[in-house]
Design an enzyme around this catalytic site. Structure first.
Site, PDB file in Angstrom:
ATOM      1  N   THR A  58       0.827  -1.205   0.000  1.00  0.00           N
ATOM      2  CA  THR A  58       0.000   0.000   0.000  1.00  0.00           C
ATOM      3  C   THR A  58       0.862   1.255   0.000  1.00  0.00           C
ATOM      4  O   THR A  58       1.617   1.481   0.932  1.00  0.00           O
ATOM      5  CB  THR A  58      -0.877   0.000   1.259  1.00  0.00           C
ATOM      6  OG1 THR A  58      -1.548  -1.251   1.330  1.00  0.00           O
ATOM      7  CG2 THR A  58      -1.887   1.115   1.208  1.00  0.00           C
ATOM      8  N   PRO A  59       0.778   2.034  -1.052  1.00  0.00           N
ATOM      9  CA  PRO A  59       1.591   3.267  -1.172  1.00  0.00           C
ATOM     10  C   PRO A  59       1.117   4.342  -0.209  1.00  0.00           C
ATOM     11  O   PRO A  59       0.550   5.345  -0.622  1.00  0.00           O
ATOM     12  CB  PRO A  59       1.385   3.682  -2.630  1.00  0.00           C
ATOM     13  CG  PRO A  59       0.060   3.112  -3.025  1.00  0.00           C
ATOM     14  CD  PRO A  59      -0.132   1.870  -2.202  1.00  0.00           C
ATOM     15  N   CYS A  60       1.398   4.162   1.041  1.00  0.00           N
ATOM     16  CA  CYS A  60       0.927   5.123   2.042  1.00  0.00           C
ATOM     17  C   CYS A  60       1.498   6.506   1.782  1.00  0.00           C
ATOM     18  O   CYS A  60       0.974   7.491   2.259  1.00  0.00           O
ATOM     19  CB  CYS A  60       1.348   4.680   3.431  1.00  0.00           C
ATOM     20  SG  CYS A  60       1.770   2.969   3.554  1.00  0.00           S
ATOM     21  N   HIS A  61       2.565   6.565   1.056  1.00  0.00           N
ATOM     22  CA  HIS A  61       3.201   7.867   0.825  1.00  0.00           C
ATOM     23  C   HIS A  61       2.338   8.781  -0.027  1.00  0.00           C
ATOM     24  O   HIS A  61       2.628   9.952  -0.165  1.00  0.00           O
ATOM     25  CB  HIS A  61       4.571   7.649   0.194  1.00  0.00           C
ATOM     26  CG  HIS A  61       4.550   6.952  -1.113  1.00  0.00           C
ATOM     27  ND1 HIS A  61       4.646   5.572  -1.223  1.00  0.00           N
ATOM     28  CD2 HIS A  61       4.411   7.430  -2.366  1.00  0.00           C
ATOM     29  CE1 HIS A  61       4.595   5.269  -2.515  1.00  0.00           C
ATOM     30  NE2 HIS A  61       4.431   6.361  -3.223  1.00  0.00           N
TER      31      HIS A  61
END
Length: 102
Positions: A52-55
DNA sequence: CAAGTGACAATAA
DNA sequence: TTTATTGCCACTT
């Protein structure tokens, strides 16, 4: 809808295309909740960024997380810049890169 | 079970 | 405009 709220958050975050960013509040709204904090907790509980690309998730102000996130305060900004996101005064340009649910 | 804490957001001063 | 406080809801102790 996913059984777990976290799964739902992850699903939405993964839906964000490169060069775009979403706010905690926006995701909360998509999940039919008013608690952005829950979204934040979900991302923090996230096993790893590979999934998951939390960024790509930022504050409603375009600000990034308090700093200790993602292995470095500069880490996230660099990642977003690499994806084509522009920064203004250290903040994400939401006016240009705010993801809109389709 | 109750209290405290927290990757947030909105409003007040 | 920046800082402080309150509200929301879940998770941890």
């Amino acid at each position: 809808m996913a059984e777990n709220f976290f799964e739902c958050v992850y699903a939405v975050v993964r839906r964000i295309p490169p060069g775009k960013v979403a706010t905690y509040k926006l995701i909360a709204d998509i999940l039919d909740t008013r608690d952005a904090r829950r979204v934040g907790h979900a991302l923090h509980a996230n096993p790893d960024g590979s999934r998951t690309p939390c960024h790509r998730v930022v504050f409603s102000d375009g600000r990034l997380a308090p700093g200790y996130a993602f292995g470095g305060p500069n880490g996230q900004r660099r990642k977003l810049e690499l994806e084509g996101v522009t920064f203004i005064d250290g903040n994400v340009d939401l006016s240009t890169h705010l993801w809109q649910p389709t």
